[in-house]
Structure formats: C-alpha cells, structure tokens
Write a protein that holds these residues in place. Structure first.
Motif, mmCIF file in Angstrom:
data_model
loop_
_atom_site.group_PDB
_atom_site.id
_atom_site.type_symbol
_atom_site.label_atom_id
_atom_site.label_comp_id
_atom_site.label_asym_id
_atom_site.label_seq_id
_atom_site.Cartn_x
_atom_site.Cartn_y
_atom_site.Cartn_z
ATOM 1 N N PRO A 1 23.254 3.942 15.621
ATOM 2 C CA PRO A 1 23.330 4.453 14.233
ATOM 3 C C PRO A 1 22.320 3.722 13.364
ATOM 4 C CG PRO A 1 25.493 3.779 15.046
ATOM 5 C CD PRO A 1 24.471 3.184 15.969
ATOM 6 N N ILE A 2 21.262 4.422 13.003
ATOM 7 C CA ILE A 2 20.194 3.810 12.215
ATOM 8 C C ILE A 2 19.869 4.716 11.032
ATOM 9 C CG2 ILE A 2 17.831 2.910 12.212
ATOM 10 C CD1 ILE A 2 17.984 2.784 15.272
ATOM 11 N N GLY A 3 19.713 4.133 9.867
ATOM 12 C CA GLY A 3 19.164 4.855 8.725
ATOM 13 C C GLY A 3 17.744 4.358 8.499
ATOM 14 N N ASN A 4 16.811 5.284 8.356
ATOM 15 C CA ASN A 4 15.407 4.912 8.203
ATOM 16 C C ASN A 4 14.985 4.984 6.732
ATOM 17 O OD1 ASN A 4 12.699 4.481 8.289
ATOM 18 N ND2 ASN A 4 12.265 5.979 9.909
ATOM 19 N N GLY A 5 14.820 3.810 6.162
ATOM 20 C CA GLY A 5 14.377 3.707 4.766
ATOM 21 C C GLY A 5 12.988 3.115 4.653
ATOM 22 N N ILE A 6 12.129 3.436 5.617
ATOM 23 C CA ILE A 6 10.731 2.991 5.550
ATOM 24 C C ILE A 6 9.941 4.056 4.783
ATOM 25 C CG2 ILE A 6 8.645 2.457 6.859
ATOM 26 C CD1 ILE A 6 10.482 1.406 9.100
ATOM 27 N N LEU A 7 9.475 3.679 3.600
ATOM 28 C CA LEU A 7 8.710 4.605 2.767
ATOM 29 C C LEU A 7 7.298 4.751 3.303
ATOM 30 C CD1 LEU A 7 9.705 3.329 -0.800
ATOM 31 C CD2 LEU A 7 10.926 4.934 0.696
ATOM 32 N N THR A 8 6.787 5.960 3.357
ATOM 33 C CA THR A 8 5.393 6.205 3.747
ATOM 34 C C THR A 8 4.769 7.010 2.626
ATOM 35 O OG1 THR A 8 6.107 8.168 4.985
ATOM 36 C CG2 THR A 8 5.899 6.124 6.206
ATOM 37 N N VAL A 9 3.993 6.361 1.813
ATOM 38 C CA VAL A 9 3.551 6.935 0.539
ATOM 39 C C VAL A 9 2.054 6.753 0.312
ATOM 40 C CG1 VAL A 9 5.799 6.617 -0.559
ATOM 41 C CG2 VAL A 9 4.096 4.776 -0.680
ATOM 42 N N GLU A 10 1.559 7.492 -0.671
ATOM 43 C CA GLU A 10 0.138 7.460 -0.997
ATOM 44 C C GLU A 10 -0.242 6.291 -1.909
ATOM 45 O OE1 GLU A 10 -0.431 10.406 1.538
ATOM 46 O OE2 GLU A 10 -2.037 9.387 0.436
ATOM 47 N N ASN A 11 0.706 5.834 -2.715
ATOM 48 C CA ASN A 11 0.379 4.799 -3.702
ATOM 49 C C ASN A 11 1.633 4.078 -4.154
ATOM 50 O OD1 ASN A 11 1.634 6.445 -5.841
ATOM 51 N ND2 ASN A 11 -0.156 7.782 -5.484
ATOM 52 N N GLU A 12 1.444 3.002 -4.928
ATOM 53 C CA GLU A 12 2.577 2.169 -5.341
ATOM 54 C C GLU A 12 3.522 2.918 -6.273
ATOM 55 O OE1 GLU A 12 1.557 -1.564 -7.076
ATOM 56 O OE2 GLU A 12 3.666 -2.160 -7.354
ATOM 57 N N ALA A 13 2.957 3.806 -7.106
ATOM 58 C CA ALA A 13 3.818 4.556 -8.034
ATOM 59 C C ALA A 13 4.843 5.392 -7.270
ATOM 60 C CB ALA A 13 2.964 5.450 -8.923
ATOM 61 N N GLN A 14 4.391 6.029 -6.188
ATOM 62 C CA GLN A 14 5.322 6.812 -5.371
ATOM 63 C C GLN A 14 6.367 5.901 -4.732
ATOM 64 O OE1 GLN A 14 3.016 9.007 -2.480
ATOM 65 N NE2 GLN A 14 2.343 10.530 -3.959
ATOM 66 N N ALA A 15 5.941 4.706 -4.337
ATOM 67 C CA ALA A 15 6.869 3.770 -3.713
ATOM 68 C C ALA A 15 7.917 3.298 -4.708
ATOM 69 C CB ALA A 15 6.106 2.587 -3.152
ATOM 70 N N LEU A 16 7.497 2.971 -5.916
ATOM 71 C CA LEU A 16 8.431 2.464 -6.925
ATOM 72 C C LEU A 16 9.530 3.479 -7.225
ATOM 73 C CD1 LEU A 16 6.035 0.637 -9.398
ATOM 74 C CD2 LEU A 16 7.998 -0.389 -8.216
ATOM 75 N N THR A 17 9.149 4.726 -7.416
ATOM 76 C CA THR A 17 10.142 5.759 -7.718
ATOM 77 C C THR A 17 11.177 5.876 -6.609
ATOM 78 O OG1 THR A 17 8.546 7.011 -9.021
ATOM 79 C CG2 THR A 17 10.416 8.240 -8.113
#
Ligand SMILES: Nc1c(NC[C@H](O)[C@H](O)[C@H](O)CO)[nH]c(=O)[nH]c1=O
Ligand SMILES: CC(=O)[C@@H](O)COP(=O)(O)O
Length: 139
Positions: free
Chosen positions: A95-111
């Motif tokens: 049972p794993i939840g994947n919360g690794i963000l893969t984003v274009e920029n920091e703004a997308q990551a922050l949100t």
C-alpha cells in the motif's frame, strides 16, 4: 492504528516541508502512526520503500518529493523511473501513496504542496490508507 513510513526525497527543503505537513496531518487525523526517512532524490524512493518493506515493520508507505523540469532529459528519467518503481511495488501488494510532484516550475510545486491548496502530500497519505484498507479487506 496502522504504521506508515513516509519516504521523502528531499531535493527542495521548503517544498518537502509542505508535503510532509499534509501527509503527516492526514495520517494523524486518521489515527495512524508514522515515521519518516529521507533519501537524496526521487530515484532513491522505490529502493528505500523496498528495503523498509522487507523489515515487516510498516503497514503502508507514502512517497513524497518534488521533481522540477530542468534543461535536460533527466526530468523524464527521474519522474518516470521513480513512478515506475513505485508502481511496481504497489503491484507487489504494498500500500503506497505517491506524492512525488513532477512539475514545470516552483509555482506549480507550491500550489500542489501547500496543505491549504492542492495538498498532494495529504492526498498521497489518504491513498496509502485506502489501499491498506483494501488489502485488509481482501486478506
Ligand atoms: N532533479 C531532481 C532529482 N534528481 C536526483 C535523482 O533523484 C537522484 O537522487 C540522483 O540521480 C542520484 O541517483 N531528484 C528529485 O527528487 N527532484 C529533482 O528535481
Ligand atoms: C529533474 C532534474 O533532474 C533536473 O533538476 C536536472 O536539471 P537539468 O536537466 O538542467 O540538469
């Protein structure tokens, strides 16, 4: 109460702190215990989960991290291979939840990292809880 291990790829401290806040909050609100281990980057997360799973000490896992696109193909490698490794482990019954963000920029990551916005850390924790419940239902 179940025991969860949060495996965080600490590549961006401030973003990971936000993801951890969401994941830990979700686990605690559901009445579960948790520990956290830190690895250098997302590529190390699947192996860390596999090593921890062998101990038999944990009922579920939450993967956290942030992958932000740079100039090269490495973004695709890190994003795709960390996701592939985690998916392979889930198909082995973890049972794993994947919360690794893969984003274009920091703004997308922050949100996505902020608990009061998209709360992807909390979302990953809730997914792990749900999959543990399913595993127990089918046991
Ligand atoms: N660029 C990012 C990485 N890269 C590092 C790799 O994950 C790995 O640690 C390295 O290749 C050594 O094996 N990791 C992230 O989590 N986020 C990034 O943006
Ligand atoms: C996601 C990455 O690996 C990235 O941070 C690396 O940046 P670059 O592709 O410019 O080397």
């Amino acid at each position: 109460m179940a025991r969860f291990l949060i495996v965080e790829a600490r590549f961006y401290d401030h973003l990971n702190d936000l993801l951890l806040e969401g994941a830990r909050g979700a686990l605690e609100e559901a009445g579960h215990g948790h520990e956290t281990v830190t690895v250098p980057g997302a590529l190390e997360v699947p192996a860390a989960i596999a090593l921890a799973a062998e101990t038999g000490r944990y009922d579920g896992f939450v993967a956290l991290g942030v992958v932000i696109r740079g100039e090269t193909y490495h973004f695709e490698v890190v994003s795709n291979e960390s996701a592939r490794g985690i998916m392979a482990l889930t198909l082995d019954g973890l049972p794993i939840g994947n919360g690794i963000l893969t984003v274009e920029n920091e703004a997308q990551a922050l949100t996505r990292a902020r608990r009061d916005e998209k709360d992807k850390g909390g979302e990953a924790a809730k997914a792990a809880i749900a999959m543990l419940g399913l595993k127990e239902r089918f046991a």
